[in-house]
Scaffold this motif. Structure first.
Motif, PDB file in Angstrom:
ATOM      1  N   MET A 165     -81.752  -6.136  -9.683  1.00  0.00           N
ATOM      2  CA  MET A 165     -80.343  -5.897  -9.789  1.00  0.00           C
ATOM      3  C   MET A 165     -79.910  -6.332 -11.178  1.00  0.00           C
ATOM      4  O   MET A 165     -80.284  -7.404 -11.634  1.00  0.00           O
ATOM      5  CB  MET A 165     -79.645  -6.708  -8.687  1.00  0.00           C
ATOM      6  CG  MET A 165     -78.155  -6.614  -8.634  1.00  0.00           C
ATOM      7  SD  MET A 165     -77.236  -7.726  -9.703  1.00  0.00           S
ATOM      8  CE  MET A 165     -77.650  -9.316  -9.078  1.00  0.00           C
ATOM      9  N   ARG A 199     -76.439  -6.344 -13.877  1.00  0.00           N
ATOM     10  CA  ARG A 199     -75.022  -6.123 -14.119  1.00  0.00           C
ATOM     11  C   ARG A 199     -74.709  -6.624 -15.524  1.00  0.00           C
ATOM     12  O   ARG A 199     -75.274  -7.622 -15.977  1.00  0.00           O
ATOM     13  CB  ARG A 199     -74.133  -6.878 -13.121  1.00  0.00           C
ATOM     14  CG  ARG A 199     -74.286  -6.456 -11.676  1.00  0.00           C
ATOM     15  CD  ARG A 199     -73.771  -5.034 -11.454  1.00  0.00           C
ATOM     16  NE  ARG A 199     -73.869  -4.618 -10.073  1.00  0.00           N
ATOM     17  CZ  ARG A 199     -74.957  -4.104  -9.506  1.00  0.00           C
ATOM     18  NH1 ARG A 199     -76.057  -3.950 -10.201  1.00  0.00           N
ATOM     19  NH2 ARG A 199     -74.945  -3.724  -8.242  1.00  0.00           N
ATOM     20  N   ASP A 217     -83.140 -15.505 -11.778  1.00  0.00           N
ATOM     21  CA  ASP A 217     -81.842 -15.174 -12.361  1.00  0.00           C
ATOM     22  C   ASP A 217     -81.997 -15.310 -13.871  1.00  0.00           C
ATOM     23  O   ASP A 217     -82.240 -16.412 -14.369  1.00  0.00           O
ATOM     24  CB  ASP A 217     -80.758 -16.118 -11.856  1.00  0.00           C
ATOM     25  CG  ASP A 217     -80.385 -15.878 -10.412  1.00  0.00           C
ATOM     26  OD1 ASP A 217     -79.213 -15.606 -10.165  1.00  0.00           O
ATOM     27  OD2 ASP A 217     -81.262 -15.971  -9.535  1.00  0.00           O
ATOM     28  N   GLY A 227     -74.755  -8.076  -6.093  1.00  0.00           N
ATOM     29  CA  GLY A 227     -74.583  -8.009  -7.549  1.00  0.00           C
ATOM     30  C   GLY A 227     -73.181  -7.583  -7.929  1.00  0.00           C
ATOM     31  O   GLY A 227     -72.584  -8.120  -8.875  1.00  0.00           O
TER      32      GLY A 227
END
Length: 143
Positions: free
Chosen positions: A1, A3, A86, A127
């Motif tokens: 994911m 963004r 992350d 997300g």
């Protein structure tokens, strides 16, 4: 994911806010609780226990800060069924705005790998929620 979005903070302030993973409670809608496991300054090797809810299930992961650069943070969380990464990259848009390039991934272990294709849509929704919630949480912290 993945963004990418702009946050109304200078780059160094946004990095300082996000390097304390305990603040995930403020910006990650899946995080129920995130507690630092060690003491001292936040630097690579710092650890947190993150309790989160995903698809109605609660789970604990032990996260650690594995990389801390002026424009990048990387956290890795792990338990017996998953490794979560992350990876946060920062770019100054102006003196008071920073673009955050946020990439999160889950790598399931053992039989849990079979669930990976079925979880993608929900992970993408999470997300979207992070991209909506994080800018406000970070700027609210500054006020």
């Amino acid at each position: 994911m993945e963004r990418s979005f702009v946050v109304g903070l200078p780059l160094d302030e946004l990095v300082a806010y996000l390097e304390d993973f305990g603040r995930a409670e403020e910006w990650d809608p899946g995080t129920l609780r995130c507690v630092r496991l060690d003491e001292g300054p936040v630097r690579p090797g710092a650890r947190w226990r993150n309790t989160s809810r995903f698809r109605g299930r609660t789970t604990d992961l032990e996260y650690r800060l594995v990389e801390r650069e002026p424009a990048r943070l990387m956290f890795v969380g792990e338990n017996k069924t998953v490794t979560a990464t992350d990876d946060l990259g920062f770019e100054a848009e102006s003196a008071s705005l920073t673009r955050l390039n946020y990439r999160a991934s889950l790598r399931f272990k053992g039989l849990a790998k079979l669930a990976t294709p079925f979880l993608r849509a929900e992970f993408e929704r999470l997300g979207d929620a992070v991209a909506e919630r994080l800018p406000a949480a970070a700027t609210r912290r500054r006020a």
